[in-house]
Design a protein around this motif. Sequence first.
Motif, PDB file in Angstrom:
ATOM      1  N   TRP A 204      -1.671  -1.272   2.288  1.00 56.98           N
ATOM      2  CA  TRP A 204      -2.658  -2.252   1.775  1.00 56.98           C
ATOM      3  C   TRP A 204      -3.684  -2.831   2.936  1.00 56.98           C
ATOM      4  O   TRP A 204      -5.031  -2.951   2.636  1.00 56.98           O
ATOM      5  N   ARG A 205      -3.143  -2.757   4.116  1.00 53.65           N
ATOM      6  CA  ARG A 205      -3.642  -2.925   5.177  1.00 53.65           C
ATOM      7  C   ARG A 205      -4.765  -1.779   5.405  1.00 53.65           C
ATOM      8  O   ARG A 205      -6.006  -2.444   5.945  1.00 53.65           O
TER       9      ARG A 205
ATOM     10  N   LYS B  53       2.736  -2.656   2.283  1.00 49.56           N
ATOM     11  CA  LYS B  53       2.074  -3.793   3.339  1.00 49.56           C
ATOM     12  C   LYS B  53       1.072  -3.047   4.039  1.00 49.56           C
ATOM     13  O   LYS B  53      -0.195  -3.153   4.094  1.00 49.56           O
ATOM     14  N   TYR B  54       1.478  -1.927   4.909  1.00 52.24           N
ATOM     15  CA  TYR B  54       0.672  -0.941   5.616  1.00 52.24           C
ATOM     16  C   TYR B  54      -0.586  -0.192   4.808  1.00 52.24           C
ATOM     17  O   TYR B  54      -1.503  -0.270   5.480  1.00 52.24           O
TER      18      TYR B  54
END
Length: 118
Positions: free
Chosen positions: A19-20, A16-17
């Motif tokens: 992708w962010r 998630k990080y």
Amino acid sequence: MKSEAKGLSRLWFASKYSWRGLVAGFKTEPALRQEIIALLIILPVICWLDVSPAERAILLLSTLLVLIVELLNTAVETAVDRIGHDYHELSGKAKDLSSAAVLIALCGAAASWLIILW
């Protein structure tokens, strides 16, 4: 700040990080946008070319390396800018060195493509 997540949960948060970070870079960095768009154009070309699997891997990895180095360059520039926007010789040197790394990655990718396609 260290995450307390373990196992698959840690993998989920790390993804998630990551992708962010890609999304943030795409939104704010024109060079990164250009390189991602180029990669999306080059991927089908790599699949279409009549080259060996090893050559195909070299073409893909050399192209991805440019994107990786650009992300690291963006990280260095962001960290230096966070410290301050006043000119400092070491800040300029850090930015110049990371920019030089992008140039070398681009030259390496271009050389790989030229050697394999020639």
